[in-house]
Write an enzyme that holds these catalytic residues in place. Structure first.
Site, PDB file in Angstrom:
ATOM      1  N   LYS A   1       0.798  -1.311  -0.003  1.00  0.00           N
ATOM      2  CA  LYS A   1       0.061   0.043   0.134  1.00  0.00           C
ATOM      3  C   LYS A   1       0.674   1.183  -0.144  1.00  0.00           C
ATOM      4  O   LYS A   1       0.508   2.292  -0.310  1.00  0.00           O
ATOM      5  CB  LYS A   1      -1.004   0.023   1.330  1.00  0.00           C
ATOM      6  CG  LYS A   1      -1.656  -1.226   1.348  1.00  0.00           C
ATOM      7  CD  LYS A   1      -2.936  -1.001   0.714  1.00  0.00           C
ATOM      8  CE  LYS A   1      -4.251  -2.168   0.784  1.00  0.00           C
ATOM      9  NZ  LYS A   1      -3.932  -3.275   1.508  1.00  0.00           N
TER      10      LYS A   1
HETATM   11  C1  LIG Z   1      -4.642  -4.539   0.974  1.00  0.00           C
HETATM   12  C2  LIG Z   1      -3.850  -5.869   1.101  1.00  0.00           C
HETATM   13  C3  LIG Z   1      -4.456  -6.829   0.172  1.00  0.00           C
HETATM   14  C4  LIG Z   1      -5.393  -6.681  -0.548  1.00  0.00           C
HETATM   15  O1  LIG Z   1      -5.154  -5.759  -1.699  1.00  0.00           O
HETATM   16  P1  LIG Z   1      -6.335  -5.202  -2.676  1.00  0.00           P
HETATM   17  O2  LIG Z   1      -5.773  -4.468  -3.561  1.00  0.00           O
HETATM   18  O3  LIG Z   1      -7.210  -4.829  -1.480  1.00  0.00           O
HETATM   19  O4  LIG Z   1      -6.910  -6.701  -3.264  1.00  0.00           O
HETATM   20  C5  LIG Z   1      -3.505  -8.078   0.438  1.00  0.00           C
HETATM   21  N1  LIG Z   1      -2.304  -8.308   1.254  1.00  0.00           N
HETATM   22  C6  LIG Z   1      -2.134  -7.339   1.987  1.00  0.00           C
HETATM   23  C7  LIG Z   1      -0.983  -7.356   3.018  1.00  0.00           C
HETATM   24  C8  LIG Z   1      -2.679  -5.755   2.073  1.00  0.00           C
HETATM   25  O5  LIG Z   1      -2.579  -4.994   2.804  1.00  0.00           O
END
Ligand SMILES: *Cc1c(COP(=O)(O)O)cnc(C)c1O
Length: 434
Positions: free
Chosen positions: A107
Site C-alpha cells: 500500500k
Molecule cells: C490490502 C492488502 C491486500 C489486498 O489488496 P487489494 O488491492 O485490496 O486486493 C493483500 N495483502 C495485504 C497485506 C494488504 O495490505
C-alpha cells in the site's frame, strides 16, 4: 485526459475532480476515457530501464496531459525511494517483495504517489483537505505515513475494532499530528460503507473538502502497475509471467490489468483469496454475489464486497467470459494458509505473511496443472506485521522484526470508538471537521 463514471459514460470530469472527489455522484467509479498503452519503443527497451524510469513512463501515459513533466518526475521519484525485488524460491516460482516501504506493505506505493499527486493538484489553495480512509489493516498505516505532517491536510482513518493486528493498529493510531483514528464497532465493510456515504452526501463532502484514499481512488492504482512491469523485466527474456495476486478489494489486481493494457506481456492472472471468495465464485459461476466479510488470519483481504470489482468488470466490457479468459480465481482456508506458511519456511527457508501465503498456495495449484510456467506471487506485506500468526506457525522470534516496525511497540494508541451507523459518523464529522 477526461474521466468518466462506470455507471454513466457521459458523466465526465477532469483529473483534479476524479482524484479529489474520488467517487462519482452516481456511485460508480472513475475510469480514464482512454486506456493508455505504451508504444513499441518502450516495450523494446523496458528491460533496461530503472524502476523510476518505468514509473515515469507509466505515470506520463496516464497523467502526462495534466501534470507537467518535471512535477510528474518528482512525484514518481518521491514515491519510489525503495525497491521491489524479485526472489526466486524454485525455478518458475517467484516472489515479488512489495514490503520494503515505510509501513512494510504494498500500500505504500499507492499512498505515497497519491499524497504527492494530491499535493500537486491542490497547490496554492488555502482550504484544508480532509482525507477519509477505511482500512482492513494496511491501507490506513500507509496513508497515515504518506500524509503525516503534510501541510494543509488532515487524515481520518476508520478501522474495524478488534480486527487488525496489534502492530497494524499502532501504525494507524500512534502518529498523532494531522492523523486521527476512528475505531468502528463493525467490520471493514461497515467502515467502507461509512466512507462511501460521506461522499454520496454531497453537502457533507463539499463542506468538509473530503477526499478518499481508498483504492476507489484512481491515483492509488496507477503506481501499483509500476511494479508489475518492473518485476516482469527481472525474469528471463520472453517469459510471460503469471501474476498471482492475494486480493481483497482488488485494487492490486486491477493495477495488473492496467499494466497489461499498457502492453505488458502477461500469461495470466490468479485472483487468490481467503474464504472471502466472492470474486473466485463469480469467475466460477458467472454470478456476482457480494456478502458480509468473515474474519480470517489474512485480515487485509477480509472483504465481502470488493470495491474495485466494477472497474475490473468494466475493463472486460462487463463480459464474464472475457474476464475468465484472463483471470482464474482460487480461495484457501486459514488452515491451508497456516500449513503453507510452515511449508514455505521448511522447503525454501523463506518467510511469507498470511496474505502472501494465500498467493503462494494459488501459485502452487497453478504449477501442478501448468508445468513449466513462471509465476510471480505478489508478497503484499512483511511477515513481521503479523507476529501472532507467524509465531504460532514458526515459533516465537523466528521472523526478524525490522527496526521501523519495532519502534512502534512502545508507542501509545490514540483512537476514538464509534458505532457503525451513518448518523454517529456524520455527527462526529460535523463536530470535528471545520
Ligand atoms: C490490502 C492488502 C491486500 C489486498 O489488496 P487489494 O488491492 O485490496 O486486493 C493483500 N495483502 C495485504 C497485506 C494488504 O495490505
Amino acid at each position: 485526459m477526461k474521466y468518466h463514471s462506470t455507471n454513466n459514460p457521459s458523466h465526465q470530469v477532469d483529473l483534479k475532480e476524479a482524484i479529489l472527489r474520488s467517487l462519482p455522484p452516481d456511485n460508480g467509479l472513475y475510469m480514464p476515457n482512454t486506456l493508455p498503452s505504451l508504444g513499441a519503443d518502450f516495450w523494446s527497451s523496458y528491460r533496461g530501464l530503472s524502476f523510476q524510469e518505468i514509473g515515469f513512463a507509466v505515470a506520463t501515459a496516464f497523467f502526462g496531459e495534466d501534470v507537467p513533466e518535471e512535477n510528474l518526475r518528482s512525484i514518481v521519484e518521491g514515491t519510489l525511494t525503495f525497491d521491489a525485488p524479485v526472489v526466486t524460491l524454485s525455478p518458475g516460482d517467484h516472489i515479488l517483495e512489495l514490503f520494503h516501504g515505510p509501513t512494510l506493505a504494498f500500500k505504500d506505493f499507492g499512498a505515497r504517489f497519491m499524497a504527492r499527486l494530491m499535493a500537486h493538484l491542490t497547490r496554492g489553495e488555502d482550504r484544508q483537505l480532509t482525507v477519509l480512509v477505511a482500512t482492513s489493516g494496511d491501507t490506513g498505516g500507509a496513508v497515515a505515513s504518506a500524509f503525516h505532517n503534510v501541510p494543509g491536510t488532515r487524515v481520518i482513518i476508520l478501522y474495524p475494532k478488534g480486527k487488525v493486528s496489534g502492530l497494524q493498529e499502532k501504525q494507524l493510531t500512534a502518529l498523532g499530528g494531522n492523523i486521527t483514528a476512528l475505531e468502528i464497532e463493525g467490520t471493514f465493510d461497515d467502515c467502507q460503507a461509512l466512507v462511501k456515504n460521506a461522499f454520496l452526501e454531497r453537502d457533507v463532502a463539499e463542506r468538509m473538502n473530503l477526499t478518499s484514499a481508498n483504492s476507489i481512488n484512481l491515483s492509488r492504482l496507477v503506481p501499483q502497475s509500476f511494479y508489475y512491469i518492473h518485476s516482469a523485466r527481472q525474469l528471463a527474456e520472453n517469459v510471460k509471467p503469471v501474476f498471482v495476486v492475494p486480493s481483497g478489494n482488488f485494487g492490486n489486481l486491477t493495477a495488473g490489468l492496467l499494466a497489461k493494457q499498457l502492453g505488458l506481456p502477461v500469461g495470466h492472472f490468479l485472483a487468490a483469496t481467503n474464504s472471502n471468495d466472492v470474486v473466485p465464485a463469480y469467475l466460477e459461476t458467472g454470478t456476482y454475489t457480494p456478502r458480509p466479510s468473515v474474519a480470517t488470519i489474512s485480515n487485509a483481504m477480509d472483504v465481502g464486497s470488493p470495491s474495485n470489482f466494477v472497474r475490473m468488470a468494466a475493463l472486460f466490457g462487463n463480459s464474464w467470459e472475457s474476464m475468465k479468459s484472463s483471470i482464474s480465481g482460487m480461495s484457501f482456508s486459514d488452515e491451508q494458509t497456516r500449513t503453507a506458511i510452515r511449508e514455505v519456511k521448511s522447503i525454501h527457508g523463506y518467510e511469507v505473511c498470511p496474505h502472501t501465503a494465500v498467493g503462494w498456495l494459488a501459485a502452487k495449484q497453478w504449477h501442478a496443472t501448468h508445468p513449466g510456467s513462471a509465476t510471480i506471487t505478489l508478497a503484499t506485506a512483511h511477515p513481521a506485521k503479523f507476529p501472532d500468526v507467524m509465531d504460532a506457525e514458526l515459533g516465537a522470534g523466528t521472523v526478524e522484526i525490522p527496526e521501523r516496525l519495532a519502534i512502534l511497540a512502545d508507542k501509545e494508541k490514540v483512537a476514538t470508538t464509534l458505532p457503525k451507523d451513518w448518523q454517529s459518523f456524520r455527527d462526529w464529522l460535523a463536530g470535528n471537521i471545520g
